[in-house]
Motif scaffolding. Structure first.
Motif, short mmCIF file in Angstrom:
data_model
loop_
_atom_site.label_atom_id
_atom_site.label_comp_id
_atom_site.label_asym_id
_atom_site.label_seq_id
_atom_site.Cartn_x
_atom_site.Cartn_y
_atom_site.Cartn_z
N LEU A 1 0.81 -1.22 0.00
CA LEU A 1 0.00 0.00 0.00
C LEU A 1 0.85 1.27 0.00
N GLY A 2 2.16 1.12 0.07
CA GLY A 2 3.01 2.31 0.07
C GLY A 2 2.95 3.09 1.36
N ILE A 3 2.68 2.41 2.47
CA ILE A 3 2.54 3.10 3.75
C ILE A 3 3.84 3.80 4.14
N ILE A 4 4.99 3.22 3.78
CA ILE A 4 6.28 3.86 4.08
C ILE A 4 7.02 4.20 2.78
N SER A 5 6.29 4.59 1.77
CA SER A 5 6.93 4.91 0.49
C SER A 5 7.91 6.08 0.63
N SER A 6 7.68 6.96 1.62
CA SER A 6 8.60 8.08 1.83
C SER A 6 9.94 7.59 2.36
N ILE A 7 9.95 6.46 3.06
CA ILE A 7 11.20 5.89 3.57
C ILE A 7 11.90 5.09 2.47
N THR A 8 11.14 4.26 1.76
CA THR A 8 11.76 3.43 0.73
C THR A 8 12.29 4.26 -0.43
N LEU A 9 11.75 5.48 -0.62
CA LEU A 9 12.27 6.33 -1.70
C LEU A 9 13.75 6.61 -1.50
N LEU A 10 14.19 6.83 -0.25
CA LEU A 10 15.61 7.07 0.00
C LEU A 10 16.45 5.89 -0.44
N GLY A 11 15.95 4.67 -0.21
CA GLY A 11 16.66 3.48 -0.66
C GLY A 11 16.76 3.42 -2.18
N LYS A 12 15.69 3.82 -2.86
CA LYS A 12 15.69 3.84 -4.33
C LYS A 12 16.68 4.88 -4.85
N ILE A 13 16.75 6.04 -4.17
CA ILE A 13 17.71 7.07 -4.57
C ILE A 13 19.14 6.56 -4.43
N LEU A 14 19.40 5.85 -3.33
CA LEU A 14 20.73 5.27 -3.12
C LEU A 14 21.07 4.26 -4.21
N PHE A 15 20.10 3.42 -4.59
CA PHE A 15 20.35 2.44 -5.63
C PHE A 15 20.64 3.13 -6.96
N ARG A 16 19.88 4.19 -7.27
CA ARG A 16 20.14 4.92 -8.52
C ARG A 16 21.54 5.53 -8.51
N ASP A 17 21.93 6.11 -7.38
CA ASP A 17 23.27 6.71 -7.28
C ASP A 17 24.35 5.64 -7.44
N ALA A 18 24.08 4.44 -6.91
CA ALA A 18 25.04 3.35 -7.05
C ALA A 18 25.15 2.91 -8.51
N CYS A 19 24.03 2.90 -9.21
CA CYS A 19 24.04 2.54 -10.64
C CYS A 19 24.80 3.58 -11.45
N GLU A 20 24.61 4.86 -11.09
CA GLU A 20 25.29 5.92 -11.83
C GLU A 20 26.79 5.93 -11.58
N ALA A 21 27.24 5.27 -10.49
CA ALA A 21 28.67 5.15 -10.23
C ALA A 21 29.33 4.12 -11.16
N LYS A 22 28.50 3.37 -11.91
CA LYS A 22 28.97 2.41 -12.91
C LYS A 22 29.89 1.34 -12.31
N LEU A 23 29.44 0.79 -11.18
CA LEU A 23 30.18 -0.29 -10.54
C LEU A 23 29.58 -1.64 -10.92
#
Length: 257
Positions: A23-45
């Motif tokens: 239901l996305g009850i903590i979608s505001s918290i999981t968004l930070l995790g998604k941002i971290l994953f995107r930043d990790a992908c952009e680091a091209k590791l």
């Protein structure tokens, strides 16, 4: 999730996949995790390569503050009395990091009126889009999620549907009949098709979707994220609505002739 797992792209993705939140009850918290994953992908590791120190510290802080569980009331109807009417209030917001739509119900019963979070959705913002365009995307998300909720609640008396935005530019596009460029025109058309939604302005400081578009740690999630603004039940206390006006930002999307 196992908080001691090596910090790699694969490890981050595994943690995110283990979070059960349909239901996305903590979608505001999981968004930070998604941002971290995107930043990790952009680091091209590589998938199993250790992340740089700055990303590791951000991840360790996020995972440390991730709550083991989050509990909310199962029912928004406090009493056993019949539900006489339901009002749907959905808030939208966008930032350079994320786009969010959150839905609150105001449930009217014979003996009481109650409100609370029903569902929310936060997703990463697309790169290179202007903030006004991202705000319009959030309005489109709001319109879609209202329609989904309205369909689910079809056996109840859904009285009113309100969409709340803090972007006067997006509100101007939605409420006007201008001939806009394709990106804006297509989304405005889809939003306007749902003509049962009343669109209103809310200040950023009173918009619960603001936290969902920026993300937050588990310890900093605000109470009004779960309840919605306390003024929802009292229309006389609603924020003063505005008449969106033509601005430089609104005119940038006018289709050239």
């Amino acid at each position: 999730p196992n908080k001691q797992q090596a910090v790699t792209k694969r490890g981050i993705l595994k943690h995110l996949a283990l979070i059960f939140d349909p239901l996305g009850i903590i979608s505001s918290i999981t968004l930070l995790g998604k941002i971290l994953f995107r930043d990790a992908c952009e680091a091209k590791l590589d998938w199993d390569e250790q992340l740089p120190d700055d990303l590791q510290k951000r991840w360790q802080k996020w995972i440390k503050l991730l709550p083991e569980k989050v509990e909310i009331p199962r029912s928004l109807a406090q009493l056993k009395d019949n539900v006489t009417a339901i009002d749907i209030h959905a808030f939208g917001d966008a930032s350079i990091n994320g786009v969010c739509a959150t839905v609150y119900l105001v449930v009217h019963q014979d003996g009481a009126t109650n409100q609370g979070l029903l569902t929310s959705k936060s997703r990463l913002s697309k790169k290179k889009l202007t903030i006004p365009r991202l705000e319009l995307i959030s309005a489109h998300m709001v319109a879609n999620v209202i329609e989904n909720v309205k369909t689910v609640l079809k056996r109840f008396n859904v009285q009113n549907c309100f969409g709340w935005l803090d972007s006067s530019v997006a509100l101007y596009w939605i409420k006007s009949e201008g001939n806009y460029k394709q990106f804006v025109r297509n989304r405005v058309k889809k939003i306007q098709e749902k003509d049962y939604i009343t669109w209103k302005h809310v200040g950023t400081d009173q918009n619960p979707a603001d936290i969902g578009s920026r993300g937050c740690h588990g310890e900093t999630i605000k109470e009004n994220w779960f309840t919605g603004p306390l003024w929802l039940q009292e229309e006389e206390n609603w924020p003063r609505d505005i008449v969106p006006e033509k601005t430089k930002e609104t005119e940038e999307e006018i289709k050239p002739i």
